[in-house]
Scaffold this active site. Structure first.
Site, PDB file in Angstrom:
ATOM      1  N   ARG A  72       0.838  -1.211   0.000  1.00 47.58           N
ATOM      2  CA  ARG A  72       0.000   0.000   0.000  1.00 47.58           C
ATOM      3  C   ARG A  72       0.873   1.262   0.000  1.00 47.58           C
ATOM      4  NH1 ARG A  72      -3.277  -2.619  -2.226  1.00 47.58           N
ATOM      5  NH2 ARG A  72      -5.031  -3.571  -1.192  1.00 47.58           N
ATOM      6  N   GLU A  75       2.012   1.518  -3.410  1.00 47.43           N
ATOM      7  CA  GLU A  75       0.874   1.922  -4.228  1.00 47.43           C
ATOM      8  C   GLU A  75       0.616   3.433  -4.126  1.00 47.43           C
ATOM      9  OE1 GLU A  75      -3.401  -0.095  -5.025  1.00 47.43           O
ATOM     10  OE2 GLU A  75      -2.996   0.438  -2.930  1.00 47.43           O
ATOM     11  N   SER A  87      15.508  14.762  -0.904  1.00 49.33           N
ATOM     12  CA  SER A  87      16.502  13.808  -0.433  1.00 49.33           C
ATOM     13  C   SER A  87      15.870  12.709   0.419  1.00 49.33           C
ATOM     14  CB  SER A  87      17.560  14.531   0.396  1.00 49.33           C
ATOM     15  OG  SER A  87      18.503  13.612   0.901  1.00 49.33           O
TER      16      SER A  87
END
Length: 160
Positions: free
Chosen positions: A100, A103, A126
């Site tokens: 997730r 995702e 960064s």
């Protein structure tokens, strides 16, 4: 509250220190929050040490050794090398929570990029000059919400 443990069969690429640290953590029944407080880092940074994703300082090694009752020499041997970041998870990840997170970047990565570029110009955030924290919020209806803050130094792209 359930404490994080490690199933080494699910993580074949982790360093030897991971098993050592997780076994000691379980035997002491400590949370990452408690460990982080003891070593003077945030809980995500403390967990990153356990997964070999962050470099342990000599002070980290001393404090972990005393807190977890693990011989300092063993921890120094296992934690003194450089982290091998990114190796511990196959891509795309199969573990549902990590998937997730992946995702989120997969679905919103370009939206984040567009907004960041508008605010900061051409550059990158960064992941080295970086901090993060995890917080829990509960709304009026009693629903729990995960709040993850990512804070990275902005580097402007320059053509030399």
């Amino acid at each position: 509250m359930s404490l994080a443990t490690l199933d080494v069969s699910q993580h074949p690429y982790l360093p030897a220190a991971s098993e050592t640290l997780f076994k000691a953590k379980a035997s002491k029944k400590l949370s990452f929050e408690q460990i982080a407080e003891h070593i003077g880092r945030n809980e995500v940074a403390a967990a990153a040490l356990f997964y070999g994703q962050a470099k342990a300082s000599p002070e980290d090694i001393d404090k972990l050794s005393s807190l977890l009752d693990v011989p300092r020499d063993l921890l120094e041997e296992q934690l003194s090398g450089f982290p091998d970041r990114g190796r511990s998870v196959e891509m795309p990840p199969k573990e549902p929570l990590i998937y997730r997170l992946y995702e989120i970047v997969q679905n919103y990565g370009y939206a984040y990029k567009a907004v960041l570029n508008e605010k900061f110009g051409d550059g990158i955030m960064s992941a080295i000059s970086f901090s993060t924290k995890v917080e829990k919020e509960t709304d009026e209806a009693g629903n729990n919400w995960a709040v993850i803050t990512l804070r990275g130094k902005w580097f402007v792209n320059r053509i030399v």
